[in-house]
Design an enzyme around this catalytic site. Sequence first.
Site, PDB file in Angstrom:
ATOM      1  N   THR A 157       0.812  -1.221   0.000  1.00 24.31           N
ATOM      2  CA  THR A 157       0.000   0.000   0.000  1.00 24.31           C
ATOM      3  C   THR A 157       0.847   1.273   0.000  1.00 24.31           C
ATOM      4  OG1 THR A 157      -0.132  -0.073   2.421  1.00 24.31           O
ATOM      5  CG2 THR A 157      -1.903  -1.154   1.185  1.00 24.31           C
ATOM      6  N   GLY A 158       2.178   1.147   0.045  1.00 25.29           N
ATOM      7  CA  GLY A 158       3.052   2.319   0.062  1.00 25.29           C
ATOM      8  C   GLY A 158       3.286   2.896  -1.319  1.00 25.29           C
ATOM      9  N   VAL A 191       6.058   3.085  -3.250  1.00 26.16           N
ATOM     10  CA  VAL A 191       6.753   2.194  -4.170  1.00 26.16           C
ATOM     11  C   VAL A 191       5.938   0.933  -4.407  1.00 26.16           C
ATOM     12  CG1 VAL A 191       8.847   0.827  -4.532  1.00 26.16           C
ATOM     13  CG2 VAL A 191       9.004   3.099  -3.523  1.00 26.16           C
ATOM     14  N   SER A 249      -3.507  -1.696   7.398  1.00 23.68           N
ATOM     15  CA  SER A 249      -3.898  -1.769   5.985  1.00 23.68           C
ATOM     16  C   SER A 249      -4.533  -3.107   5.621  1.00 23.68           C
ATOM     17  CB  SER A 249      -2.674  -1.542   5.086  1.00 23.68           C
ATOM     18  OG  SER A 249      -2.157  -0.243   5.254  1.00 23.68           O
ATOM     19  N   CYS A 295      17.991   4.546  -5.255  1.00 23.78           N
ATOM     20  CA  CYS A 295      17.491   5.060  -6.529  1.00 23.78           C
ATOM     21  C   CYS A 295      18.504   5.951  -7.245  1.00 23.78           C
ATOM     22  CB  CYS A 295      16.185   5.816  -6.319  1.00 23.78           C
ATOM     23  SG  CYS A 295      16.239   7.051  -4.995  1.00 23.78           S
ATOM     24  N   GLN A 320      18.187  15.435  -7.385  1.00 19.81           N
ATOM     25  CA  GLN A 320      17.241  14.433  -6.913  1.00 19.81           C
ATOM     26  C   GLN A 320      15.846  15.004  -6.697  1.00 19.81           C
ATOM     27  OE1 GLN A 320      20.878  12.250  -4.556  1.00 19.81           O
ATOM     28  NE2 GLN A 320      18.815  11.855  -3.771  1.00 19.81           N
ATOM     29  N   GLY A 347      12.046  11.359  -3.840  1.00 21.26           N
ATOM     30  CA  GLY A 347      13.082  10.609  -3.143  1.00 21.26           C
ATOM     31  C   GLY A 347      12.961  10.729  -1.637  1.00 21.26           C
ATOM     32  N   LYS A 404      26.174   6.584  -0.286  1.00 19.27           N
ATOM     33  CA  LYS A 404      25.514   5.468  -0.975  1.00 19.27           C
ATOM     34  C   LYS A 404      25.997   5.359  -2.416  1.00 19.27           C
ATOM     35  CE  LYS A 404      21.149   5.635   1.617  1.00 19.27           C
ATOM     36  NZ  LYS A 404      19.713   6.011   1.537  1.00 19.27           N
ATOM     37  N   HIS A 406      15.229  11.266 -10.889  1.00 20.48           N
ATOM     38  CA  HIS A 406      16.547  11.758 -10.504  1.00 20.48           C
ATOM     39  C   HIS A 406      17.409  11.934 -11.758  1.00 20.48           C
ATOM     40  CE1 HIS A 406      15.379  11.166  -6.500  1.00 20.48           C
ATOM     41  NE2 HIS A 406      16.083  10.104  -6.161  1.00 20.48           N
ATOM     42  N   ASN A 457      12.983   7.530 -10.396  1.00 19.15           N
ATOM     43  CA  ASN A 457      13.438   6.961  -9.125  1.00 19.15           C
ATOM     44  C   ASN A 457      12.414   6.048  -8.469  1.00 19.15           C
ATOM     45  OD1 ASN A 457      12.382   9.823  -8.887  1.00 19.15           O
ATOM     46  ND2 ASN A 457      12.220   9.209  -6.745  1.00 19.15           N
TER      47      ASN A 457
END
Length: 350
Positions: free
Chosen positions: A13-14, A16, A42, A131, A158, A162, A226, A255, A328
Amino acid sequence: MSKKPSLAVVGATGAVGTVMLGILSERPDVWGEIRLIASARSAGKKLMCRGEELTVVALSPEAFDGIDVAMFDVPDEVSAEWGPIAASRGAVVVDNSGAFRMDADIPLVVPEVNPEQTKNRPRGIISNPNCTTLSMIVALGALHKEYGLKELVVSSYQAASGAGQAGIDALKEQIAAVAGTDAGTNAGDVRNFVKDLGPFPAPLALNVIPWAGSLKADGYSSEELKVRNESRKILGLPNLKVSATCVRVPVITTHSLTVHAVFEKEPSRKAAQDILQNAAGVKLVDDPENHKFPTPADVVGTDPTWVGRVRKSIDDPMALEMFVCGDNLRKGAALNTAQIAELLAVEFTA
């Protein structure tokens, strides 16, 4: 015919996870059961995937019973706790968080670059890069195979997404606050109009912020480290020199990066363009004479890494300059996770 493997989407449900469900509906049908998993609040929600209405179940150890592959699109702390649990129940975990990326015994995989690493998973977990790294590494991986990468100097631009849904909401609210005003002129400081910064340290509307992530040693941000550490791991170059500066820009999604890449073998502009033109997962748009090059407005909602402005460095014959864009939320997150899972599906049906 072998039975199709089962798939769980954790965090369905998020932001992404929602993109993931759309991608699953677009990709080849390699899955049998698809089980949607999210937090207890959820549970019971109905979501569409592959034309079928599926009911979200609550995250629990039992939710992974009978699952072959589990894709995690959840915060780091949730993955850190539940990834090993899912693996202990027999699922191969493909994790999109930062919880495991730099663990020595967990592979960090980009299917166009190092697909063989999916088989090297002693803990039953495979990690998805962040990403920003993903927005450039597909193109750089193709060039590295030909020329041997030695050094990277990159600046990222970005998007607000993000920073999650809070970043998107904050940018939209800030744009509405400054629209039709004299913000950004000598008479109108943007800060006079933007009252809610959201997750950003300064106004993002009509502005750029030379910061993304959290503070680390020596003034670097977590996003910058990263890019350095993940590029080294994916390419198998532990001594690769990487200098990164990450900047947040007023774009909703996609991005972008400027890249200065130094190689062991001297590249030519034409040969590099040919490599990129034919590389899997790359779209070359490089006709500056006619002002054709990628921008986030072109790239958002698409799958490839887009590359343009390819040039030989004026001062270093061993270096190339280029501009790279990648959505991204798609290749930078959900799509790469789905591609890794599809490699695993082949194993289960072999």
